[in-house]
Scaffold this motif. Sequence first.
Motif, PDB file in Angstrom:
ATOM      1  N   SER A  41      41.682 154.462  34.620  1.00 47.91           N
ATOM      2  CA  SER A  41      40.474 154.456  33.791  1.00 47.91           C
ATOM      3  C   SER A  41      39.271 154.968  34.572  1.00 47.91           C
ATOM      4  CB  SER A  41      40.210 153.054  33.246  1.00 47.91           C
ATOM      5  OG  SER A  41      39.983 152.156  34.312  1.00 47.91           O
ATOM      6  N   ILE A  42      39.181 154.615  35.861  1.00 49.14           N
ATOM      7  CA  ILE A  42      38.068 155.104  36.678  1.00 49.14           C
ATOM      8  C   ILE A  42      38.160 156.611  36.869  1.00 49.14           C
ATOM      9  CG2 ILE A  42      37.069 155.023  38.999  1.00 49.14           C
ATOM     10  CD1 ILE A  42      37.826 152.042  39.069  1.00 49.14           C
ATOM     11  N   SER A  43      39.368 157.116  37.131  1.00 48.57           N
ATOM     12  CA  SER A  43      39.515 158.568  37.331  1.00 48.57           C
ATOM     13  C   SER A  43      39.254 159.328  36.027  1.00 48.57           C
ATOM     14  CB  SER A  43      40.897 158.887  37.884  1.00 48.57           C
ATOM     15  OG  SER A  43      41.888 158.614  36.920  1.00 48.57           O
ATOM     16  N   ASP A  44      39.638 158.748  34.886  1.00 45.02           N
ATOM     17  CA  ASP A  44      39.320 159.401  33.609  1.00 45.02           C
ATOM     18  C   ASP A  44      37.808 159.460  33.388  1.00 45.02           C
ATOM     19  OD1 ASP A  44      41.965 159.845  33.013  1.00 45.02           O
ATOM     20  OD2 ASP A  44      42.170 158.067  31.741  1.00 45.02           O
ATOM     21  N   PHE A  45      37.105 158.400  33.751  1.00 47.06           N
ATOM     22  CA  PHE A  45      35.656 158.372  33.599  1.00 47.06           C
ATOM     23  C   PHE A  45      34.994 159.444  34.466  1.00 47.06           C
ATOM     24  CE2 PHE A  45      31.527 156.658  35.066  1.00 47.06           C
ATOM     25  CZ  PHE A  45      30.869 156.653  33.853  1.00 47.06           C
ATOM     26  N   VAL A  46      35.420 159.551  35.734  1.00 45.47           N
ATOM     27  CA  VAL A  46      34.857 160.555  36.635  1.00 45.47           C
ATOM     28  C   VAL A  46      35.211 161.961  36.161  1.00 45.47           C
ATOM     29  CG1 VAL A  46      34.971 161.455  38.992  1.00 45.47           C
ATOM     30  CG2 VAL A  46      34.817 158.998  38.611  1.00 45.47           C
ATOM     31  N   ARG A  47      36.434 162.154  35.678  1.00 41.02           N
ATOM     32  CA  ARG A  47      36.850 163.463  35.164  1.00 41.02           C
ATOM     33  C   ARG A  47      36.005 163.866  33.957  1.00 41.02           C
ATOM     34  NH1 ARG A  47      42.144 162.544  33.727  1.00 41.02           N
ATOM     35  NH2 ARG A  47      42.714 162.684  35.921  1.00 41.02           N
ATOM     36  N   ILE A  60      32.890 162.937  33.348  1.00 40.69           N
ATOM     37  CA  ILE A  60      31.536 163.273  33.816  1.00 40.69           C
ATOM     38  C   ILE A  60      31.509 164.684  34.403  1.00 40.69           C
ATOM     39  CG2 ILE A  60      29.795 162.726  35.563  1.00 40.69           C
ATOM     40  CD1 ILE A  60      30.407 159.784  35.092  1.00 40.69           C
ATOM     41  N   PHE A  61      32.472 164.986  35.306  1.00 36.65           N
ATOM     42  CA  PHE A  61      32.504 166.321  35.892  1.00 36.65           C
ATOM     43  C   PHE A  61      32.833 167.394  34.851  1.00 36.65           C
ATOM     44  CE2 PHE A  61      33.101 164.100  40.032  1.00 36.65           C
ATOM     45  CZ  PHE A  61      32.013 164.668  40.663  1.00 36.65           C
ATOM     46  N   GLY A  62      33.650 167.039  33.872  1.00 30.22           N
ATOM     47  CA  GLY A  62      33.962 167.980  32.801  1.00 30.22           C
ATOM     48  C   GLY A  62      32.740 168.316  31.965  1.00 30.22           C
ATOM     49  N   PHE A  63      31.882 167.317  31.723  1.00 30.24           N
ATOM     50  CA  PHE A  63      30.652 167.554  30.973  1.00 30.24           C
ATOM     51  C   PHE A  63      29.752 168.530  31.716  1.00 30.24           C
ATOM     52  CE2 PHE A  63      26.150 166.381  30.487  1.00 30.24           C
ATOM     53  CZ  PHE A  63      25.970 166.752  29.161  1.00 30.24           C
ATOM     54  N   PHE A  64      29.558 168.313  33.033  1.00 25.36           N
ATOM     55  CA  PHE A  64      28.693 169.205  33.800  1.00 25.36           C
ATOM     56  C   PHE A  64      29.317 170.596  33.965  1.00 25.36           C
ATOM     57  CE2 PHE A  64      26.764 165.169  35.230  1.00 25.36           C
ATOM     58  CZ  PHE A  64      25.460 165.454  34.858  1.00 25.36           C
ATOM     59  N   ALA A  65      30.633 170.670  34.027  1.00 24.84           N
ATOM     60  CA  ALA A  65      31.298 171.971  34.119  1.00 24.84           C
ATOM     61  C   ALA A  65      31.074 172.762  32.834  1.00 24.84           C
ATOM     62  CB  ALA A  65      32.788 171.782  34.372  1.00 24.84           C
ATOM     63  N   LYS A  66      31.162 172.091  31.687  1.00 25.74           N
ATOM     64  CA  LYS A  66      30.888 172.773  30.419  1.00 25.74           C
ATOM     65  C   LYS A  66      29.412 173.154  30.301  1.00 25.74           C
ATOM     66  CE  LYS A  66      34.556 170.553  27.811  1.00 25.74           C
ATOM     67  NZ  LYS A  66      34.861 169.594  26.740  1.00 25.74           N
TER      68      LYS A  66
END
Length: 103
Positions: A25-31, A33-39
């Motif tokens: 769940s923690i890694s999904d949350f971090v993924r 966040i980084f996915g939002f900034f990548a988009k």
Amino acid sequence: MFRLTQTVRNLFLRFQGLFGVLFQSISDFVRNIFGFFAKLFGFTSSGYFLESDQVQSIKQASAKEPIETNQDNTPKIPATNRRRPNAKLDDYYLNMARDVKKN
């Protein structure tokens, strides 16, 4: 002693399952966040780091000449044999199996 080792193994398996769920769940949350900034910054498009074709002087081969393909009309014969090359050894084992079955 067997019950103690079984209890310790089960305890470690339960800890592994707990940490697997928590860290997933923690890694999904971090993924996310980084996915939002990548988009947001446009890093999800596949060509953001490439220059144009004219700068790299890339020539398109498909625009010049179409590639000709020749079809081979000869029939393909499979090269497999029905029996293996060591048939004598196979016969030896088959005969041994028949003798064991008789006894």
